[in-house]
Design an enzyme around this catalytic site. Structure first.
Site, PDB file in Angstrom:
ATOM      1  N   ILE A 185       0.867  -1.206   0.000  1.00 14.05           N
ATOM      2  CA  ILE A 185       0.000   0.000   0.000  1.00 14.05           C
ATOM      3  C   ILE A 185       0.896   1.246   0.000  1.00 14.05           C
ATOM      4  O   ILE A 185       1.746   1.376   0.876  1.00 14.05           O
ATOM      5  CB  ILE A 185      -0.905   0.059   1.252  1.00 14.05           C
ATOM      6  CG1 ILE A 185      -1.687  -1.239   1.447  1.00 14.05           C
ATOM      7  CG2 ILE A 185      -1.850   1.250   1.177  1.00 14.05           C
ATOM      8  CD1 ILE A 185      -2.497  -1.275   2.744  1.00 14.05           C
ATOM      9  N   LYS A 235       5.735   0.316  12.843  1.00 18.13           N
ATOM     10  CA  LYS A 235       5.059   0.937  11.691  1.00 18.13           C
ATOM     11  C   LYS A 235       4.202   2.121  12.136  1.00 18.13           C
ATOM     12  O   LYS A 235       4.136   3.146  11.457  1.00 18.13           O
ATOM     13  CB  LYS A 235       4.215  -0.107  10.973  1.00 18.13           C
ATOM     14  CG  LYS A 235       5.069  -1.175  10.286  1.00 18.13           C
ATOM     15  CD  LYS A 235       4.253  -2.377   9.905  1.00 18.13           C
ATOM     16  CE  LYS A 235       5.068  -3.406   9.131  1.00 18.13           C
ATOM     17  NZ  LYS A 235       4.385  -4.679   8.956  1.00 18.13           N
TER      18      LYS A 235
HETATM   19  N1  HSE Z   1       6.038  -9.428   9.092  1.00 17.73           N
HETATM   20  C1  HSE Z   1       5.429  -8.309   8.494  1.00 17.73           C
HETATM   21  C2  HSE Z   1       3.927  -8.491   8.468  1.00 17.73           C
HETATM   22  C3  HSE Z   1       5.930  -8.129   7.087  1.00 17.73           C
HETATM   23  O1  HSE Z   1       3.466  -9.604   8.744  1.00 17.73           O
HETATM   24  O2  HSE Z   1       3.200  -7.543   8.219  1.00 17.73           O
HETATM   25  C4  HSE Z   1       5.478  -6.837   6.477  1.00 17.73           C
HETATM   26  O3  HSE Z   1       6.096  -5.746   7.095  1.00 17.73           O
END
Ligand code: HSE
Ligand code: NDP
Length: 428
Positions: free
Chosen positions: A136, A205
């Protein structure tokens, strides 16, 4: 039309996707940027490992420094993962005037400001679109699409592994362990999936997204984190019965120029668009003061979706190269960071209590809520066929996090409560 030469650190899930896209879409990519894009060198850990793609063996090295120090290379694409060593490689590459594209949220959440400062000093680009929500294009959207608005709330399913696990448990009755095993096999999980299931990956994130969205420097330690390892099939079933879905939600809010950022398993009302985001899909819901509600949806992990973001960043670097505008600051986190106190963080709560099945129990429990000024939305008591306890299911109205903590502390001393079986935030 001098070719642009790329050094690739890592040829795992994402690196393999990057090679496929750069080679498969070469004609289209070079028509966009005006030169061929060549993957010149690649570093891996183990040269004997079988790969899904064929790569010229002369390009492969086991030493990332061979790639960093190669004077022919213009751009480093880092899809290797890890923090300490990777930071050193990236800082040295910037020192040498190479541009960086990375999918590494761990690195960007922890050392992003240092890396971006170095990039500016050296007039180099550092792009990291793939680090949040895989395929995205949310980072560019927050920087460019929302440049004229004031973001009030960002709510995201930003970890594909946990969304895959919760969906499998909810829709197919799969066990937590089986669903996690599948997510690992599909290449969604981190090499150590603890960071997925305990919410750390999502927290990193959310630190990146809220720094961009709120224009303030949000650090990982500013994010309160709880993972999904304690979520049971029974909790998911209760959520469904009450009209909710269980999701690992990152929630970043702004109110009166104070911020709160959290990641926790949350019961989200099933009419909310984010409640129907299933499997490895991610979604980021953004509420802007002027635009109102928006939502961005797509695959959050996996080789090809993630590689599209990496290669789009590569295209952006090369376009900037042609224009001679690399190293421009994308956002300035100018706003002073003020985090909300627990007294000011308000949300609804779900509680499942195992209690003695006798007269007066409910009265004692509701008295505790009243003492701390927590108002109740609904209370249901039912017998538990599996033991002699009764179950009480409570949903509160908005209550402060501080008051709820006091209620839970008080419950520890209340003899009629055998245990607080579950406690979740409720949204929507
Ligand atoms: N391990 C991460 C997830 C990978 O499952 O979203 C993507 O950043
Ligand atoms: P993988 O584990 O699949 O690949 C890592 C690659 O790096 C492998 O090729 C490995 O070599 C190489 N490598 C690791 N350590 C070293 C080392 N010390 N020296 C040289 N090479 C090394 O990881 P992913 O592709 O899944 O993830 C890469 C990055 O992308 C991570 O930062 C991850 O968080 C991020 N990301 C991943 C997503 C996904 O869906 N998987 C989605 C979004 C971001 P070898 O092949 O020999 O083992």
């Amino acid at each position: 039309m001098k070719p642009v030469k790329v050094g690739l650190l890592g040829l795992g899930t994402v690196g393999t996707g990057v090679v496929r896209i750069v080679e498969g879409n070469q004609e289209d990519l070079s028509s966009q940027v005006g030169s061929p894009i060549i993957i010149e060198r690649i570093s891996v850990k183990n040269t004997e490992k079988p790969r899904d793609i064929e790569v010229d063996p002369s390009k492969i090295t086991t030493d990332p420094w061979d790639v960093i120090r190669d004077p022919e290379i213009d751009v480093i694409v880092e899809v290797m993962g890890g923090i300490a060593g990777t930071k050193e490689y990236i800082l040295e590459a910037l020192e040498r005037g190479k541009h960086i594209v990375t999918a590494n949220k761990d690195l960007m959440a922890l050392h992003g400001s240092e890396i971006l400062a170095k990039a500016q000093e050296k007039q180099c680009d550092v792009f990291y679109e793939a680090s949040v929500a895989g395929g995205i294009p949310i980072i560019r959207t927050l920087i460019e699409g929302f440049s004229s608005d004031k973001i009030m709330k960002i709510m995201g399913i930003v970890n594909g592994t946990t969304n895959y696990i919760l969906t499998k448990m909810s829709q197919e009755g799969a066990s937590y362990d089986d669903a996690l095993k599948e997510a690992k096999e599909l290449g969604y999980a981190e090499s150590d999936p603890t960071s997925d299931v305990e919410g750390l990956d999502a927290a990193r994130k959310m630190a990146i997204l809220s720094t961009l969205g709120f224009r303030t420097n949000v650090e990982l330690s500013d994010v309160s984190v709880k993972g999904i390892s304690g979520v049971s099939k029974e909790d998911i079933a209760f959520a469904k019965r009450l009209g909710y879905e269980m999701k690992l939600l990152g929630i970043a809010e702004r109110q009166n120029e104070e911020f709160s950022i959290s990641v926790e398993p949350t019961m989200i009302r099933n009419s909310h668009p984010i409640a129907s985001v299933n499997g490895v899909f991610n979604a980021v819901y953004v509420f802007g003061e002027a635009v109102g509600e928006t939502m961005f949806y797509g695959a959050g992990a996996g080789a090809m979706p993630t590689a599209t973001s990496v290669v789009a960043d590569l295209v952006a670097v090369v376009k900037n190269l042609k224009l001679g505008v690399n190293g421009l600051k994308q956002i300035v986190p100018y706003k002073q960071k003020k985090l909300k106190s627990d007294e000011d963080i308000l949300f609804k709560n779900f509680l499942l209590l195992h209690v003695d099945d006798k007269a007066g129990v409910l009265a004692k429990i509701t008295q505790v809520f009243a003492e701390y000024d927590v108002s109740l939305d609904s209370v249901v008591q039912q017998a538990n066929p599996n033991n002699t306890n009764a179950e009480i299911i409570i949903v509160t109205h908005d209550a402060s996090k501080a008051s709820m903590n006091k209620v839970l502390k008080h419950f520890e001393e209340l003899s009629v409560i055998r245990r607080v079986k579950s406690h979740y935030r409720v949204e929507g």
